[in-house]
Enzyme design. Structure first.
Site, PDB file in Angstrom:
ATOM      1  N   LYS A  72      49.191  28.293 -34.902  1.00  9.28           N
ATOM      2  CA  LYS A  72      48.176  27.851 -33.931  1.00  9.28           C
ATOM      3  C   LYS A  72      47.146  26.966 -34.612  1.00  9.28           C
ATOM      4  CE  LYS A  72      47.876  32.061 -31.131  1.00  9.28           C
ATOM      5  NZ  LYS A  72      46.927  33.105 -30.743  1.00  9.28           N
ATOM      6  N   LYS A 112      43.829  37.411 -21.859  1.00  7.27           N
ATOM      7  CA  LYS A 112      42.898  38.397 -22.408  1.00  7.27           C
ATOM      8  C   LYS A 112      41.666  37.702 -22.993  1.00  7.27           C
ATOM      9  CE  LYS A 112      42.685  42.060 -25.886  1.00  7.27           C
ATOM     10  NZ  LYS A 112      43.416  42.914 -26.816  1.00  7.27           N
ATOM     11  N   HIS A 169      81.570  38.723 -22.261  1.00 12.36           N
ATOM     12  CA  HIS A 169      82.415  37.519 -22.308  1.00 12.36           C
ATOM     13  C   HIS A 169      81.849  36.477 -23.267  1.00 12.36           C
ATOM     14  CE1 HIS A 169      84.924  38.823 -18.902  1.00 12.36           C
ATOM     15  NE2 HIS A 169      83.842  39.536 -18.646  1.00 12.36           N
ATOM     16  N   GLU A 179      56.837  41.687 -32.461  1.00  9.82           N
ATOM     17  CA  GLU A 179      55.441  41.356 -32.787  1.00  9.82           C
ATOM     18  C   GLU A 179      54.731  42.594 -33.343  1.00  9.82           C
ATOM     19  OE1 GLU A 179      52.905  37.913 -30.820  1.00  9.82           O
ATOM     20  OE2 GLU A 179      52.741  39.726 -29.641  1.00  9.82           O
ATOM     21  N   GLU A 213      47.706  27.147 -24.446  1.00  7.37           N
ATOM     22  CA  GLU A 213      48.720  26.908 -23.414  1.00  7.37           C
ATOM     23  C   GLU A 213      48.174  27.266 -22.032  1.00  7.37           C
ATOM     24  OE1 GLU A 213      49.148  28.566 -26.218  1.00  7.37           O
ATOM     25  OE2 GLU A 213      51.112  28.154 -27.121  1.00  7.37           O
ATOM     26  N   GLY A 233      47.798  42.738 -25.988  1.00  9.37           N
ATOM     27  CA  GLY A 233      48.477  41.821 -25.077  1.00  9.37           C
ATOM     28  C   GLY A 233      49.855  42.313 -24.650  1.00  9.37           C
ATOM     29  N   ARG A 234      50.674  42.702 -25.633  1.00  5.31           N
ATOM     30  CA  ARG A 234      52.048  43.100 -25.297  1.00  5.31           C
ATOM     31  C   ARG A 234      52.115  44.507 -24.714  1.00  5.31           C
ATOM     32  NH1 ARG A 234      51.022  42.219 -30.471  1.00  5.31           N
ATOM     33  NH2 ARG A 234      51.217  43.829 -32.050  1.00  5.31           N
TER      34      ARG A 234
END
Ligand code: G6Q
Length: 563
Positions: free
Chosen positions: A520, A219, A396, A365, A225, A279-280
């Site tokens: 950050k 965005k 399990h 978030e 990263e 973003g999400r």
């Protein structure tokens, strides 16, 4: 000031929810219901398995195995009314700037709105631009899928590598896996997010650059990263094919044209979205380009139709018949009144393997906040820890704790009537085995097994406590006919609006994420400190706390970096 704005303002500065008569009524009701077992609730009302259910466009919710009565739902709905939920929903859908700390509208619903819808931000209808970008994405996806778009040497694209992180990764990666069966298997998608070099190395080391397309999804186009991975990918490509190959093998998805150009990419190869897409919440924007490349424009549009169908349901259905609102109210009931700290989402579909991880970001978030929209400390616990993995694997592993541990863990079970693939173990259909487990788990969690039942089975007395199941563990069962693109859209929107509703009641801003900033900033400060030729030079002048200083020195002394 519009009436919505003024009422929003009132909501924003409302006194804490705990001081309202609606909260007090719930508190009292909780005291009455806290020790009532689901066994009694079903005995008192044997038809609750039929009545405490809601369906919209084929998506079915059974919430009868929750520790609620019709009265609980009434009281929870009254709480939603108290915070003017309907007006808050309208404020979002009509483009009010409800993300107050960033001064932005929150319009993921516009990304799936039909072309003739009008939704204005600052006086401009945003829907035509949404459809323009969708059309460009479709043309591009068709070209790549049909082989009209080739790499620089004329070879067909065989692998698409999406480079992005957080909201620019989790959505498309989850949806690609969910809709793998709808994808063109001759083109493989890979998703690179982590700045750990292993991620990009593993994603590219066995690829032919001439057949590889990178989709750089960011965005802001400033994310550490993503830019590091994109630079590495570009160097890898140039190494093999030279700099002129870049426009054939790189496209960008971003809101930031300037930065895309600065990175050395052609704006003609850029697919745009807008600051009002969080973003999400961006899977159905151009951030979904990799997904569209995999499943094709038609399936992508089907998914958008599913999102839209849930939008319409959320916006119009009465709260007590409204899937997202009910999920939100039930979640809040356990979080705030029963003290449940976590919420498990357990898809009984292997294709939904990444769905819980996607929901972790969406929910945690959004509602992992400790101040309200006016900046005051919240008065009640907000977002829970969300987690889960696909059934039956979890059974399990950690289901033991859900059944017999000391922590209350409300769960959503998600399952499908039809099998994705007809697979038989020689006799029995695997889907029958899967769904038998699906139904058995919510039954066992709700009703457990009493000591009397265990004794009657002839179990040795000393083992009886170990073999007893308390039950009374609440679950929602969500079912659809089949996992299609439409249903995936419905499911994602269901949880988006659940999160919205909880945020609205808790009066938190579900659309910012300041909590990810500090780490950050500190990382930026540490980057030069890890190189031998910078300020510190190993001389011990690091200015962090003694723990961080020692850890950094230890890393440096071990010579992990050559620089
Ligand atoms: C999501 C967050 C965050 C964001 C990533 C990537 O809501 O804002 O997860 O999506 O940090 O950001 P860019 O897309 O700007 O690279």
């Amino acid at each position: 000031m519009s009436s919505i704005e003024s009422s929003l303002d009132a909501v924003l500065h409302a006194s804490p929810i705990t001081g309202t008569p609606e909260w007090a009524a719930l508190d009292k009701h909780h005291a009455e219901l806290a020790d009532v077992h689901l066994r009694s609730l079903f005995a008192q009302d044997p038809s609750r398995g039929e009545t405490l259910t809601v369906e919209t466009d084929g998506l079915y919710l059974d919430y009868s195995k929750n520790r609620v009565t019709a009265r609980t739902v009434e009281l929870l709905v009254a709480l939603a009314e108290r915070v003017r939920l309907r007006e808050q929903v309208e404020a979002m859908f009509t483009g009010e700037k409800i993300n107050t700390t960033e001064g932005r509208a929150v319009l993921h619903a516009a990304l799936r709105a039909p072309a003739d819808t009008v939704i204005e931000v600052d006086g401009v209808n945003v829907v035509p631009a949404v459809h323009e970008v969708l059309a460009r994405m479709s043309v591009f996806a068709d070209k790549v899928r049909s082989g009209v778009w080739t790499g620089s040497t004329g070879k067909h694209i065989r692998t698409v590598v999406n480079i992005g992180i957080g909201g620019s990764d989790l959505g498309p990666a989850m949806a690609y896996e969910a809709l793998l069966d709808y994808s063109d298997r001759s083109i493989q998608m890979r998703f690179v997010s982590n700045v750990d070099g292993t991620d990009i190395w593993e994603a590219t080391h066995d690829l032919d650059p001439a057949e590889t397309l990178f989709v750089v999804s960011s965005k802001t186009f400033t994310t550490l990263e993503t830019l590091a991975n994109a630079r590495t990918a570009r160097a890898w490509l140039i190494d093999a094919l030279g700099p002129d190959a870049v426009p054939f093998h790189f496209v960008a998805v971003s809101t930031n044209t300037e930065k895309v150009i600065e990175f050395g990419m052609d704006s003609a190869n850029m697919f745009e979205f807008w600051d009002w897409v969080g973003g999400r919440y961006s899977l159905d924007s151009a951030i979904g380009l990799s997904l569209m490349l995999a499943v094709g424009p038609e399936n992508f549009r089907e998914m958008l139709a599913g999102f839209h169908a849930m939008d319409v349901h959320f916006r119009t259905a009465p709260f007590d018949r409204n899937l997202p609102v009910l999920l939100a109210l039930l979640g809040l009931w356990y979080r705030d009144f029963f003290g449940a700290q976590t919420h498990a989402v357990l898809p009984y579909s292997h294709y939904l393997g990444r769905f819980p991880a996607y929901l972790q970001q969406l929910d945690m978030e959004s509602n992992g906040k400790s101040v309200d929209r006016a900046g005051r400390p919240v008065s009640v616990p907000t977002g829970p820890v969300v987690w889960g993995t696909p059934g039956t694997n979890g059974q399990h592993a950690y289901f033991q704790l859900i059944h017999q541990g000391t922590t209350l863990i409300p769960c959503d079970f998600i399952g499908f009537v039809a099998a994705d693939h007809e697979v038989r173990d020689g006799g029995t259909d695997h889907h029958v085995l899967l769904m038998a487990n699906f139904f058995a788990q919510t039954e066992a969690l709700a009703f457990g097994r009493t000591a009397e039942q265990v004794v009657a089975e002839g179990v040795a007395p000393e083992l009886v406590p170990h073999r007893t199941f308390a039950g009374n563990h609440p679950t929602n069962t969500i079912m659809a006919d089949r996992l299609t693109p439409f249903v995936l859209g419905q499911l994602v929107a269901l949880y988006e609006h659940k999160v919205f509703t909880q945020g609205a009641i808790w009066n938190v801003n579900s659309f910012d994420q300041w909590g990810v900033e500090l780490g950050k900033v500190l990382a930026q400060r540490i980057i030069p400190e890890l190189s031998a030729d910078t300020v510190d030079g190993g001389s011990g002048k690091l200015a962090h706390d003694s723990s961080t200083n020692t850890l950094i020195r230890r890393f440096r002394e071990a010579g992990h970096l050559s620089g």
